[in-house]
Design a protein around this motif. Sequence first.
Motif, PDB file in Angstrom:
ATOM      1  N   CYS A 111       0.833  -1.204   0.000  1.00  0.00           N
ATOM      2  CA  CYS A 111       0.000   0.000   0.000  1.00  0.00           C
ATOM      3  C   CYS A 111       0.868   1.254   0.000  1.00  0.00           C
ATOM      4  N   ARG A 112       1.948   1.233   0.786  1.00  0.00           N
ATOM      5  CA  ARG A 112       2.862   2.389   0.815  1.00  0.00           C
ATOM      6  C   ARG A 112       3.617   2.527  -0.502  1.00  0.00           C
ATOM      7  N   MET A 113       4.171   1.433  -0.993  1.00  0.00           N
ATOM      8  CA  MET A 113       5.020   1.477  -2.186  1.00  0.00           C
ATOM      9  C   MET A 113       4.237   1.851  -3.452  1.00  0.00           C
ATOM     10  N   THR A 114       2.975   1.497  -3.503  1.00  0.00           N
ATOM     11  CA  THR A 114       2.155   1.814  -4.669  1.00  0.00           C
ATOM     12  C   THR A 114       1.491   3.186  -4.555  1.00  0.00           C
ATOM     13  N   GLY A 115       1.545   3.776  -3.375  1.00  0.00           N
ATOM     14  CA  GLY A 115       0.908   5.071  -3.170  1.00  0.00           C
ATOM     15  C   GLY A 115      -0.599   4.988  -3.024  1.00  0.00           C
TER      16      GLY A 115
END
Length: 120
Positions: A105-109
Amino acid sequence: MTLHDQGTHVVVLNSSHPRTRQTATLMHEMAHITLGHTPAEVTVSPSGLVLLSDYSAEQEDEADWLGAALLLPEAALLHERSRGISPGVIALTYGVSEALCQWRCRMTGVEKRLALRAKA
């Protein structure tokens, strides 16, 4: 660990690890194979099996990214999170750890995009 013998790859998983970790490890190793990564070190066992190990840091990062993306596609995360489904429930649904789901979720924004949508 990945074994290679006569054109066949075999991934050996640690059965003492939780199923979620085994799943992530399997996809990570499959990513190395799919990307055609060449390990920095190759060892041959006494029985003649080729043991692949020690990929470069860049190749490890690529395998981490691809393995996680295959397990938790960005579109699926965006869809589930936009419906208010928690990372914990998503992780259970997709058979991965909550930590892996939060990382994706963080890495994909995904979280930032949903926050911007809410402000609009």
